[in-house]
Scaffold this active site. Structure first.
Site, PDB file in Angstrom:
ATOM      1  N   HIS A   1       0.773  -1.309  -0.118  1.00  0.00           N
ATOM      2  CA  HIS A   1      -0.220  -0.118   0.080  1.00  0.00           C
ATOM      3  C   HIS A   1       0.879   1.259   0.054  1.00  0.00           C
ATOM      4  O   HIS A   1       0.386   2.286   0.398  1.00  0.00           O
ATOM      5  CB  HIS A   1      -1.011  -0.311   1.165  1.00  0.00           C
ATOM      6  CG  HIS A   1      -2.228  -0.767   0.626  1.00  0.00           C
ATOM      7  ND1 HIS A   1      -2.009  -2.114   0.447  1.00  0.00           N
ATOM      8  CD2 HIS A   1      -3.498  -0.697   0.765  1.00  0.00           C
ATOM      9  CE1 HIS A   1      -3.430  -2.380  -0.136  1.00  0.00           C
ATOM     10  NE2 HIS A   1      -4.478  -1.406   0.089  1.00  0.00           N
TER      11      HIS A   1
ATOM     12  N   ASP B   1      -5.854   4.895   9.868  1.00  0.00           N
ATOM     13  CA  ASP B   1      -7.406   5.299   9.527  1.00  0.00           C
ATOM     14  C   ASP B   1      -8.177   3.818   8.664  1.00  0.00           C
ATOM     15  O   ASP B   1      -8.949   3.394   8.919  1.00  0.00           O
ATOM     16  CB  ASP B   1      -7.381   6.305   8.343  1.00  0.00           C
ATOM     17  CG  ASP B   1      -7.259   7.484   9.307  1.00  0.00           C
ATOM     18  OD1 ASP B   1      -7.146   7.624  10.585  1.00  0.00           O
ATOM     19  OD2 ASP B   1      -7.050   8.604   8.519  1.00  0.00           O
TER      20      ASP B   1
ATOM     21  N   GLU C   1      -9.478  14.003  14.838  1.00  0.00           N
ATOM     22  CA  GLU C   1      -8.793  14.169  13.414  1.00  0.00           C
ATOM     23  C   GLU C   1      -9.559  15.366  12.831  1.00  0.00           C
ATOM     24  O   GLU C   1     -10.445  15.846  13.547  1.00  0.00           O
ATOM     25  CB  GLU C   1      -9.024  13.009  12.686  1.00  0.00           C
ATOM     26  CG  GLU C   1      -8.225  11.698  12.726  1.00  0.00           C
ATOM     27  CD  GLU C   1      -7.814  10.798  11.544  1.00  0.00           C
ATOM     28  OE1 GLU C   1      -8.302  11.105  10.483  1.00  0.00           O
ATOM     29  OE2 GLU C   1      -7.243   9.870  11.771  1.00  0.00           O
TER      30      GLU C   1
HETATM   31  P1  FAD Z   1       4.298  -1.928   1.938  1.00  0.00           P
HETATM   32  O1  FAD Z   1       3.751  -0.986   1.194  1.00  0.00           O
HETATM   33  O2  FAD Z   1       4.256  -3.445   1.522  1.00  0.00           O
HETATM   34  O3  FAD Z   1       5.747  -1.578   2.573  1.00  0.00           O
HETATM   35  C1  FAD Z   1       6.203  -0.419   2.931  1.00  0.00           C
HETATM   36  C2  FAD Z   1       7.679  -0.116   3.168  1.00  0.00           C
HETATM   37  O4  FAD Z   1       7.840  -0.994   4.320  1.00  0.00           O
HETATM   38  C3  FAD Z   1       8.424  -0.761   2.093  1.00  0.00           C
HETATM   39  O5  FAD Z   1       9.680  -0.340   1.933  1.00  0.00           O
HETATM   40  C4  FAD Z   1       8.559  -2.288   2.516  1.00  0.00           C
HETATM   41  O6  FAD Z   1       9.942  -2.936   1.980  1.00  0.00           O
HETATM   42  C5  FAD Z   1       8.842  -2.034   3.993  1.00  0.00           C
HETATM   43  N1  FAD Z   1       8.207  -3.228   4.782  1.00  0.00           N
HETATM   44  C6  FAD Z   1       6.844  -3.843   4.705  1.00  0.00           C
HETATM   45  N2  FAD Z   1       6.868  -4.791   5.742  1.00  0.00           N
HETATM   46  C7  FAD Z   1       7.980  -4.544   6.370  1.00  0.00           C
HETATM   47  C8  FAD Z   1       8.499  -5.631   7.361  1.00  0.00           C
HETATM   48  N3  FAD Z   1       7.978  -6.862   7.844  1.00  0.00           N
HETATM   49  N4  FAD Z   1       9.549  -4.931   8.201  1.00  0.00           N
HETATM   50  C9  FAD Z   1      10.305  -4.216   7.316  1.00  0.00           C
HETATM   51  N5  FAD Z   1      10.167  -3.538   6.455  1.00  0.00           N
HETATM   52  C10 FAD Z   1       8.852  -3.767   5.925  1.00  0.00           C
HETATM   53  N6  FAD Z   1      -0.716   5.555   7.158  1.00  0.00           N
HETATM   54  C11 FAD Z   1      -0.813   5.935   8.354  1.00  0.00           C
HETATM   55  O7  FAD Z   1       0.203   6.260   9.064  1.00  0.00           O
HETATM   56  N7  FAD Z   1      -2.031   6.369   8.741  1.00  0.00           N
HETATM   57  C12 FAD Z   1      -3.172   5.983   7.810  1.00  0.00           C
HETATM   58  O8  FAD Z   1      -4.339   6.422   8.501  1.00  0.00           O
HETATM   59  C13 FAD Z   1      -2.922   5.455   6.757  1.00  0.00           C
HETATM   60  N8  FAD Z   1      -3.976   5.206   5.952  1.00  0.00           N
HETATM   61  C14 FAD Z   1      -3.811   4.583   4.703  1.00  0.00           C
HETATM   62  C15 FAD Z   1      -4.842   4.308   3.891  1.00  0.00           C
HETATM   63  C16 FAD Z   1      -4.593   3.618   2.777  1.00  0.00           C
HETATM   64  C17 FAD Z   1      -5.598   3.275   1.584  1.00  0.00           C
HETATM   65  C18 FAD Z   1      -3.212   3.620   2.300  1.00  0.00           C
HETATM   66  C19 FAD Z   1      -3.037   3.052   0.847  1.00  0.00           C
HETATM   67  C20 FAD Z   1      -2.111   3.967   2.902  1.00  0.00           C
HETATM   68  C21 FAD Z   1      -2.426   4.209   4.011  1.00  0.00           C
HETATM   69  N9  FAD Z   1      -1.448   4.892   5.097  1.00  0.00           N
HETATM   70  C22 FAD Z   1      -1.599   5.316   6.595  1.00  0.00           C
HETATM   71  C23 FAD Z   1      -0.032   4.488   4.654  1.00  0.00           C
HETATM   72  C24 FAD Z   1       0.498   3.263   5.037  1.00  0.00           C
HETATM   73  O9  FAD Z   1       0.968   3.288   6.552  1.00  0.00           O
HETATM   74  C25 FAD Z   1       2.078   2.712   4.222  1.00  0.00           C
HETATM   75  O10 FAD Z   1       1.722   2.901   3.139  1.00  0.00           O
HETATM   76  C26 FAD Z   1       2.419   1.520   4.517  1.00  0.00           C
HETATM   77  O11 FAD Z   1       3.700   1.383   4.417  1.00  0.00           O
HETATM   78  C27 FAD Z   1       1.646   0.570   4.163  1.00  0.00           C
HETATM   79  O12 FAD Z   1       1.722  -0.684   4.598  1.00  0.00           O
HETATM   80  P2  FAD Z   1       1.842  -2.145   3.905  1.00  0.00           P
HETATM   81  O13 FAD Z   1       1.893  -3.216   4.617  1.00  0.00           O
HETATM   82  O14 FAD Z   1       0.992  -2.053   2.596  1.00  0.00           O
HETATM   83  O15 FAD Z   1       3.497  -1.805   3.418  1.00  0.00           O
END
Ligand code: FAD
Length: 514
Positions: A89, A152, A265
């Site tokens: 994400h 969120d 918020e």
């Molecule tokens: P990914 O996108 O898969 O990875 C993000 C980064 O972390 C990459 O560099 C990856 O290599 C690394 N990574 C992933 N897993 C691990 C692990 N286990 N150990 C070490 N590194 C790792 N953020 C907020 O703070 N508050 C919000 O309310 C919020 N709402 C969101 C709503 C939506 C619809 C979206 C799309 C994003 C939102 N985000 C929010 C942002 C979100 O926290 C970040 O995009 C987060 O990185 C997404 O998590 P993911 O698990 O998909 O990680």
């Protein structure tokens, strides 16, 4: 399960030789999980939809041992990189590895999940690959407990948000999610599995929290829990003046513990009947209308909505809840008659963006590109930000929510890698959550990305005290500026835990050492 090894499709002889060498390496890994060389397409995409980089292979580990084996093999290889992928994400390819390995952490989501009581605290061990929405449902249904600090949207992994910060309306009380973990298991860039906490391997612990995946892959996190409420009173009130909105929001987030709402918020919306950006985006119940005649004549092109929530139990009398809510609302200066309230189940409240997702999936805007921009802006500059950006550049909206709400420096641990503005106790999260409909007549994605860059450039030009949240930069100078006086600590930690720069290449901070 035996590792699945499929054939490669080679682009040229050099690639072919390199890939054959790697195939030999991975055949000898003896993973309990699987390796997939064929269906790698999904790991080359993310929620942002702006970048596409194909990995060499996807590894679906069974647990930390598999992750360690894969990282160790990459570490020993001449030039292979490894990206942990949470739920993909990210916006700008942060979880991608161009012809490297992507470790799909979701395959480990069922690991751990143990409750512990240590020194009076209730804690949960959970996999780094678990989705927060599953953590919530399991915690509430099994133990009637829940983590304290959220995002969120909960279709994100534990490791993914802990690698950034993880903020939402509870962060003013408990800090971001990075302030709510006491221990991690991390696979470093050398392939070592280390347990770390404030007192054990503390450089790795603080480095990994907010560390953009640069120091290790989080395979287990120990998360603080609290007892789960049954219900939530969810409230939105509207302001025409930014000063009044910020004064009230800041008052709420600086009240003594237990004397405010449980969630605070806010967002900016357009002063028009635009269905996405305007008045209709405010009511919490489709049956609640938005009385436009209540808007003061002095209002400008945008209005502000303060969103708050109060937890309560089923056995509490409605009048008790009403008394607490009314006494807090009574101190606020929102526009009379522009107040919306609903009572919802706690789990439904936390899963509120899931409903937005379902709706967006149905009309195609979930899968189209999302050129989002997230910033932390200091209280000192937020009024100027409002004047120059919300009221001017973005006065017609961004096709989705424009969040703005205050957070507190004292709720973050400055030993973590999370970067926030340099001055003052209060700073604001600003999130421009652009959704781009898949039909013509909307600005091209390129134009929206340019507008984001213009906003960042304006912040720099005006000398605003700000940081990008979920940062994305192309050059080392930009990264150095981002980390400021923390840069040397960040580099030292990188040298200690990932000296060959194997991990998280999609962040584009360090180049793989060959
Ligand atoms: P990914 O996108 O898969 O990875 C993000 C980064 O972390 C990459 O560099 C990856 O290599 C690394 N990574 C992933 N897993 C691990 C692990 N286990 N150990 C070490 N590194 C790792 N953020 C907020 O703070 N508050 C919000 O309310 C919020 N709402 C969101 C709503 C939506 C619809 C979206 C799309 C994003 C939102 N985000 C929010 C942002 C979100 O926290 C970040 O995009 C987060 O990185 C997404 O998590 P993911 O698990 O998909 O990680």
């Amino acid at each position: 399960m035996i590792a699945y090894l499929g054939p490669f499709i080679h682009e040229n002889d050099t690639d072919s030789k390199r890939d054959d060498d790697l195939l030999n390496v991975f055949q000898s890994l003896d993973l309990q999980g699987s390796i997939d060389y064929l269906a790698t397409g999904f790991a080359g995409k993310d929620f942002g939809g702006l970048y596409s980089l194909k990995p060499l292979a996807i590894i679906r580990p069974r647990g930390a041992d598999d992750v360690a084996r894969a990282v160790k093999a990459a570490y020993r290889s001449p030039n292979l990189t490894v990206a942990a992928r949470g739920n993909g994400h990210s916006i700008n390819g942060q979880a991608m590895a161009d012809r490297g390995l992507v470790i799909d952490m979701r395959s480990t989501e069922g690991n751990h999940f143990n409750i512990l009581r240590i020194n009076g605290e209730i804690l949960l061990d959970v996999s780094g690959g678990a989705l927060w929405e599953d953590v919530l449902k399991r915690c509430v249904s099994t133990f009637n407990l829940a983590p304290r600090s959220w995002t969120d949207y909960l279709g994100l992994t534990v490791g993914g948000t802990l690698s950034n910060a993880g903020v939402s309306g509870q962060a003013f009380i408990y800090g971001p999610q990075t302030s709510n973990v006491t221990e991690l298991d991390v696979v470093t860039g050398k392939g070592d599995i280390l347990t770390c906490s404030e007192t054990e391997n503390s450089e790795l612990f603080f480095g990994a929290l907010g560390g953009l995946g640069q120091f290790g892959i989080i395979t287990r996190a120990r998360v603080k829990l609290q007892s789960a409420p049954d219900m939530v009173r969810w409230i939105r009130v509207v302001y025409s003046e930014f000063e009044e909105f910020t004064r009230d929001a800041e008052w709420l987030v600086t009240r003594p513990e237990g004397e405010s709402f449980d969630y605070v918020e806010g967002f900016v919306f357009v002063n028009s009947d635009d269905p996405v950006n305007g008045w209709p985006s405010v009511p919490l119940d489709p049956d609640h209308g938005f009385d436009r005649t209540a808007i003061p004549r002095t209002a400008g092109p945008v209005l502000y909505c303060l969103e708050v929530a109060l937890h309560y139990q089923n056995n509490e009398h409605t009048s008790t809840v009403d008394t607490v809510v009314n006494s807090l609302l009574g101190r606020l200066r929102f526009v009379e008659d522009l107040q919306f309230q609903v009572d919802v189940n706690y789990v439904d409240f936390l899963l509120r963006v899931k409903r937005v997702e379902e709706h967006a999936r149905a009309n195609g805007i979930w899968d189209s590109p999302h050129p989002w921009l997230n910033l932390f802006v200091s209280k000192r500059d937020i009024a100027d930000f409002d004047r120059m950006i919300f009221k001017n550049m973005l006065k017609e909206g961004v096709g989705g929510p424009m969040l703005v709400y205050p957070l507190l420096r004292s709720k973050l641990d400055n030993r973590t890698s999370v970067m926030i503005p340099s001055e003052g106790e209060i700073f604001y999260l600003v999130a421009l959550l652009r959704f781009t409909p898949p039909y013509p007549k909307v600005p091209s994605v390129k134009k929206l990305v340019c507008q984001n860059q213009e906003i960042v450039q304006l912040c720099i030009k005006k000398g605003f005290d700000f940081k990008l949240y979920l940062p994305h930069y192309q050059s080392q100078e930009d990264w150095e500026r981002h980390f400021g006086n923390q840069w040397s600590t960040f580099v030292d930690r990188k040298k200690s835990f990932d000296p060959m720069a194997v991990l998280a290449p999609g962040q584009k901070i360090f180049k793989r050492v060959c």
